[in-house]
Design an enzyme around this catalytic site. Structure first.
Site, mmCIF file in Angstrom:
data_model
loop_
_atom_site.group_PDB
_atom_site.id
_atom_site.type_symbol
_atom_site.label_atom_id
_atom_site.label_comp_id
_atom_site.label_asym_id
_atom_site.label_seq_id
_atom_site.Cartn_x
_atom_site.Cartn_y
_atom_site.Cartn_z
ATOM 1 N NE ARG A 75 -4.291 -0.975 0.157
ATOM 2 C CZ ARG A 75 -4.406 -2.065 -0.612
ATOM 3 N NH1 ARG A 75 -3.422 -2.432 -1.405
ATOM 4 N NH2 ARG A 75 -5.505 -2.770 -0.596
ATOM 5 C CD GLU A 133 -2.487 3.471 -5.168
ATOM 6 O OE1 GLU A 133 -1.308 3.196 -4.932
ATOM 7 O OE2 GLU A 133 -3.339 2.622 -5.446
ATOM 8 C CG HIS A 175 -2.856 -0.649 -6.698
ATOM 9 N ND1 HIS A 175 -3.280 0.086 -5.615
ATOM 10 C CD2 HIS A 175 -2.977 -1.952 -6.336
ATOM 11 C CE1 HIS A 175 -3.657 -0.740 -4.647
ATOM 12 N NE2 HIS A 175 -3.472 -1.973 -5.059
HETATM 13 C C1 8YV Z 1 -6.129 -4.941 -6.270
HETATM 14 C C2 8YV Z 1 -5.183 -4.866 -3.832
HETATM 15 O O1 8YV Z 1 -5.307 -4.841 -7.397
HETATM 16 O O2 8YV Z 1 -6.475 -6.673 -3.071
HETATM 17 C C3 8YV Z 1 -5.879 -5.640 -2.787
HETATM 18 O O3 8YV Z 1 -5.862 -5.197 -1.623
HETATM 19 O O4 8YV Z 1 -4.573 -3.898 -3.584
HETATM 20 C C4 8YV Z 1 -5.200 -5.358 -5.218
HETATM 21 O O5 8YV Z 1 -5.379 -6.715 -5.260
HETATM 22 C C5 8YV Z 1 -7.051 -3.855 -6.335
HETATM 23 O O6 8YV Z 1 -6.818 -2.882 -5.466
HETATM 24 C C6 8YV Z 1 -8.503 -4.286 -6.399
HETATM 25 O O7 8YV Z 1 -9.379 -3.487 -5.667
#
Ligand code: 8YV
Length: 336
Positions: A239, A268, A286
């Site tokens: 994150r 972001e 991401h």
């Molecule tokens: C996703 C993520 O790419 O699952 C999570 O916490 O950060 C990622 O897998 C994305 O953010 C889907 O909402």
């Protein structure tokens, strides 16, 4: 009469069709987040919702949603949920752990290699027409991955999947986690627990995999970066906000560490423009869980959680079991 749900993003048609068998679906079928006021308005008459990380679910968002019983995130992370506000409102929350571990671990390794061997800069340079012929002392001398020390901060399911892959490259693995793994789990991923300072001082590749919270905010800042080896690379697939981006930019500019590869950023999708000027950082938008199979599995898992919860069955990936239990008790009282 069917219960009503909101789906906050364009998902896979197969998942929407499945949801529509059970629910009346209000579908925001675009791949961009709803504005907060719009989100709150559309939640007002809903029993459940499928949400993404970009949908902030807090007191204000659910203030008018008196029927809301469950919010189901299509993500393993859930820092978009205000769990205290959800508890006060009696709303259950779910997420999608497990289904994205291996894909996100693959992404971490892609970034380790991209950073160590300067793949992205070399590609950009070649495309710009700069290649005049093979050179022994080419501008792309990188660092070896094989036999280097892999460090992992945050040794949950994804951290362990990253660690397991290191055996193929003959890499010793050290990790730091609040809780040490069970002996059998450590053996399975051939990893040794060390304190955070030892991890920072010894890792050649430091992969961050802690969840974001007040406790992990800026847990990598200038003090931590100063402890790292000059040949080290920092990899963040967890994150934004875990790393102090300004401190990292400074460390990269000063070549205090060799490089970084970042899939996530503070604020972001806005990005500190200084990152764009640095040739020792790899930047991706991401995409940690972004394989077609995994994104489908995440969406299906979010649907499983929502379908179960709205049919009174305990969903497989409940984040706030106490809220679920309290509601079950309340329902029993009412029936009695
Ligand atoms: C996703 C993520 O790419 O699952 C999570 O916490 O950060 C990622 O897998 C994305 O953010 C889907 O909402």
């Amino acid at each position: 009469m069917k219960q009503k749900i909101l789906v906050c993003r364009a998902l896979f048609p197969v998942v929407i069709e499945r949801l529509a068998q059970y629910f009346e679906v209000d579908y925001h079928d675009r791949d961009a987040p709803l504005e907060p006021a719009d989100l709150a308005a559309r939640l007002a008459d809903k029993d459940g919702a499928i949400t993404l990380l970009s949908d902030r679910i807090d007191e204000a968002t659910i203030a008018a949603a008196s029927r809301l019983r469950v919010v189901s995130n299509v993500a393993v992370g859930y820092n978009n949920f205000d769990l205290a506000a959800l508890a006060r409102a009696g709303v259950s929350a779910t997420h999608t752990p497990g289904v994205l571990d291996e894909t996100t671990a693959d992404t971490a390794w892609a970034l380790i290699f991209a950073s160590a061997r300067r793949i992205v800069s070399a590609d950009r340079w070649l495309r710009a027409g700069n290649w005049q012929g093979w050179q022994f002392h080419d501008p792309w001398l990188g660092n070896d991955v094989h036999h280097a020390t892999l460090g992992i901060l945050g040794m949950g399911r994804i951290g362990q999947a990253v660690a397991r892959r290191a055996a193929g490259f003959s890499m010793p693995v050290i990790y730091h986690n609040r809780q040490r793994l069970a002996v059998a789990d450590e053996a399975a991923c051939k990893a040794s627990w060390v304190d955070k300072e030892t991890l920072l001082r010894n890792a050649d590749f430091l992969v961050l995999l802690v969840p974001y919270s007040a406790a992990t905010h800026h847990c990598i800042g200038s003090k931590e970066l100063a402890l790292m080896k000059p040949q080290a690379s920092l990899i963040n697939v967890a994150r934004g906000g875990i790393v102090d981006d300004a401190a990292l930019i400074e460390a990269l500019q000063q070549r205090q560490i060799a490089g970084a590869a970042l899939d996530v950023f503070e604020n972001e999708p806005a990005l500190d423009a200084c990152f764009l000027t640095l040739d020792n950082v790899v930047l991706t938008p991401h995409i940690g869980s972004s394989s077609a199979a995994t994104r489908l599995a995440m969406a299906q898992r979010a649907a499983d959680n929502l379908i179960d919860a709205l049919h009174g069955r305990r969903p497989p990936n409940l984040l706030n079991p106490e809220v679920w239990a309290a509601r079950q008790l309340m329902t029993k009282e009412i029936v009695r």
